[in-house]
Write a protein that holds these residues in place. Structure first.
Motif, PDB file in Angstrom:
ATOM      1  N   HIS A  87       5.171   1.665   5.866  1.00 14.19           N
ATOM      2  CA  HIS A  87       4.610   0.551   6.803  1.00 14.19           C
ATOM      3  C   HIS A  87       3.447   1.061   7.476  1.00 14.19           C
ATOM      4  O   HIS A  87       2.920   0.254   8.338  1.00 14.19           O
ATOM      5  CB  HIS A  87       5.447  -0.068   7.622  1.00 14.19           C
ATOM      6  CG  HIS A  87       6.871  -0.815   6.655  1.00 14.19           C
ATOM      7  ND1 HIS A  87       6.372  -1.577   5.370  1.00 14.19           N
ATOM      8  CD2 HIS A  87       8.122  -1.073   6.832  1.00 14.19           C
ATOM      9  CE1 HIS A  87       7.607  -1.780   4.952  1.00 14.19           C
ATOM     10  NE2 HIS A  87       8.565  -1.749   5.903  1.00 14.19           N
ATOM     11  N   TRP A 274       5.178  -1.953   0.431  1.00 19.29           N
ATOM     12  CA  TRP A 274       4.429  -1.073   1.173  1.00 19.29           C
ATOM     13  C   TRP A 274       3.151  -1.817   1.779  1.00 19.29           C
ATOM     14  O   TRP A 274       2.497  -2.426   1.051  1.00 19.29           O
ATOM     15  CB  TRP A 274       4.071   0.030   0.413  1.00 19.29           C
ATOM     16  CG  TRP A 274       5.270   1.078  -0.104  1.00 19.29           C
ATOM     17  CD1 TRP A 274       6.395   0.485  -0.352  1.00 19.29           C
ATOM     18  CD2 TRP A 274       5.173   2.257  -0.242  1.00 19.29           C
ATOM     19  NE1 TRP A 274       7.617   1.703  -0.587  1.00 19.29           N
ATOM     20  CE2 TRP A 274       6.675   2.767  -0.518  1.00 19.29           C
ATOM     21  CE3 TRP A 274       4.506   3.384  -0.291  1.00 19.29           C
ATOM     22  CZ2 TRP A 274       6.898   3.938  -0.820  1.00 19.29           C
ATOM     23  CZ3 TRP A 274       4.721   4.641  -0.578  1.00 19.29           C
ATOM     24  CH2 TRP A 274       5.887   4.893  -0.880  1.00 19.29           C
ATOM     25  N   ARG A 275       2.808  -1.142   3.182  1.00 17.53           N
ATOM     26  CA  ARG A 275       1.568  -1.437   3.832  1.00 17.53           C
ATOM     27  C   ARG A 275       0.848  -0.468   4.660  1.00 17.53           C
ATOM     28  O   ARG A 275       1.543  -0.005   5.399  1.00 17.53           O
ATOM     29  CB  ARG A 275       1.807  -3.008   4.439  1.00 17.53           C
ATOM     30  CG  ARG A 275       2.815  -2.854   5.479  1.00 17.53           C
ATOM     31  CD  ARG A 275       2.924  -4.171   6.109  1.00 17.53           C
ATOM     32  NE  ARG A 275       3.726  -4.321   7.306  1.00 17.53           N
ATOM     33  CZ  ARG A 275       5.146  -4.422   7.100  1.00 17.53           C
ATOM     34  NH1 ARG A 275       5.639  -4.823   6.062  1.00 17.53           N
ATOM     35  NH2 ARG A 275       5.950  -4.426   8.290  1.00 17.53           N
ATOM     36  N   ASP A 280      -5.379   1.158   0.824  1.00 17.55           N
ATOM     37  CA  ASP A 280      -4.935   0.300  -0.189  1.00 17.55           C
ATOM     38  C   ASP A 280      -4.354   1.004  -1.331  1.00 17.55           C
ATOM     39  O   ASP A 280      -5.231   1.047  -2.278  1.00 17.55           O
ATOM     40  CB  ASP A 280      -6.062  -0.866  -0.573  1.00 17.55           C
ATOM     41  CG  ASP A 280      -5.619  -2.169  -1.320  1.00 17.55           C
ATOM     42  OD1 ASP A 280      -4.515  -1.919  -1.945  1.00 17.55           O
ATOM     43  OD2 ASP A 280      -6.069  -3.196  -1.463  1.00 17.55           O
TER      44      ASP A 280
END
Length: 442
Positions: A87, A274-275, A280
């Motif tokens: 995250h 997922w972040r 990106d």
């Protein structure tokens, strides 16, 4: 082969023209040993592969071979390593290369670019006949005639063997030279992890010189780093690897096909949720024109790398997991140590010293790589903070975080002070000359 006086009468055959084999040829030449030929199974060396890292120990050796300037122009000098939660939270960061106190940088580079540099220099320094492609080693045998020990190397398609004083097996994890030495060893060993990797033309992240390792659960991990500076469009080439652990463990071993292409859609589901604010990752993977999938495999350490006048080097001797970004680097170090020993000792003593110096060190690295260090510590973060965190010190105490640095040192294998203080393996007073081999003969 044409005999020559002194050290240069030593007839050396290298099986394999990868990073290890090409660096070995250049190292032998730099040490005054020119009677060298490489044979390579591929009919034509193609620009294949993805990114790799060169640790400062390897960069030192390539620099002392006169390749420093071109390497710097083709690679990215990695300045920082960061571990992040899936995250985005920062777990640990440490400097790399010169910023970590080394006199030499750490480089991230496309494997094909490095191979082109080495191949061009082999052709220029040893001559165009030094590399014979489309020739696959099928076996060899020890030979003695007139008091001279040698090796007869058998090559597919050639009616007569190559006779050499030394056969160097730089022919990879499925080495024929190794198989002759250890015929009962069997196939490589899989640890249950599959790797999906690719190269993407994408925006740089952070400072453009950072390697990131993301995701700390026990099933999925991603590694991303640039292998080129930004171009006129502001984008660079990012190398990425996603590791996924099979729920079935080692029960079903996928084929070790290094050219097994799949679509990005096979990878992206593993990264659901997922972040990462600065990268990106999903778009980066989706942009890859080609995704390769292969198992994470290695082999057990060997009791010896030498049998008579045959010796192993690189992945043929010590295939390593990519955990420490150290496989190509250790092959380069092997090459330089072997050439240094051959320049200063008779063949048998040189091989004994090479084996004694390099085999225990790579065995220690293999053990650390198999532990996947520092992954176990990162897994603790996932268990304690599965939804992420604002400050890692709310999750792990400082002494636990410091353990990560110790783990990364285990898988890279060299500290800055030790490398900076070590004397050079270059051979002074080297004069360049050209030597040619005859056609294969008995």
């Amino acid at each position: 082969m044409t005999p020559h006086s002194g050290k240069n009468s030593l007839r050396i055959l290298i099986a394999g023209a990868g990073i290890g084999g090409l660096t070995t040829a250049l190292s032998l030449h730099a040490a005054g040993l020119d009677n060298v030929v490489l044979i390579e199974a591929c009919p034509r060396l193609r620009a294949v592969g993805a990114g790799l890292n060169l640790q400062p120990a390897a960069v030192r050796e390539l620099t002392e071979l006169g390749l420093g300037e071109e390497l710097a122009a083709q690679a990215v000098a990695t300045a920082r390593l960061e571990y992040h939660h899936r995250h985005g939270g920062l777990i640990w960061a440490e400097p790399r290369g010169r910023r970590a106190g080394y006199r030499w940088p750490q480089y991230s580079v496309h494997r094909a670019r490095l191979q082109r540099i080495l191949l061009r220099e082999v052709t220029r320094r040893l001559g165009p006949d030094a590399l014979i492609t489309g020739r696959r080693l099928t076996g060899y045998e020890q030979h003695r005639a007139g008091g001279r020990r040698s090796v007869r190397a058998y090559v597919a398609g050639d009616p007569a063997p190559y006779t050499c004083d030394l056969l160097i097996g730089a022919d990879g994890i499925n080495s024929v030279v190794r198989a002759v030495m250890y015929p009962r060893e069997g196939p490589p060993i899989w640890n249950g992890i599959c790797m999906w990797r690719g190269l993407s033309h994408a925006p740089p992240f952070l400072d453009g010189r950072t390697m990131v390792i993301v995701g700390c659960n026990s099933r999925v991990k991603a590694v991303v780093y640039p292998v080129s500076p930004p171009d006129e469009s502001g984008r660079c080439t990012l190398n990425w690897v996603v590791e996924t652990r099979s729920a079935a463990g080692r029960s079903t071993v996928p084929p070790a096909d290094w050219d097994c292409a799949v679509g990005p859609g096979n990878v992206l589901p593993h990264l659901a949720g997922w972040r990462i604010p600065f990268l990106d990752l999903h778009a980066t993977i989706a942009a890859a024109p080609r995704v390769l999938r292969y198992p994470m495999i290695d082999r057990d350490p060997l009791p010896a790398w030498v049998a008579g006048r045959a010796v192993l080097l690189g992945d043929a001797a010590h295939p390593l997991y990519p955990t420490g970004s150290n496989g190509a680097s250790q092959a380069i170090v092997d090459a330089r140590v072997l050439a240094h020993q051959l320049a200063h000792h008779d063949v048998d003593e040189a091989l004994t010293r090479y084996d004694r110096l390099r085999r225990p060190e790579t065995a220690r690295l293999l053990t650390a790589h198999r532990r996947l260090e520092p992954d176990p510590l990162l897994h603790q973060v996932e268990m304690l903070a599965p939804d992420g965190f604002s400050d890692i010190r709310d999750v792990l105490p400082d002494h636990k975080l410091a353990d990560i640095r110790a783990c990364t040192r285990k898988v890279t294998g060299v500290d800055a002070a030790g490398l900076n203080a070590r004397s050079s393996w270059s051979v002074p007073g080297r004069t360049v000359s050209a030597c040619a081999w005859s056609t294969p003969s008995g």
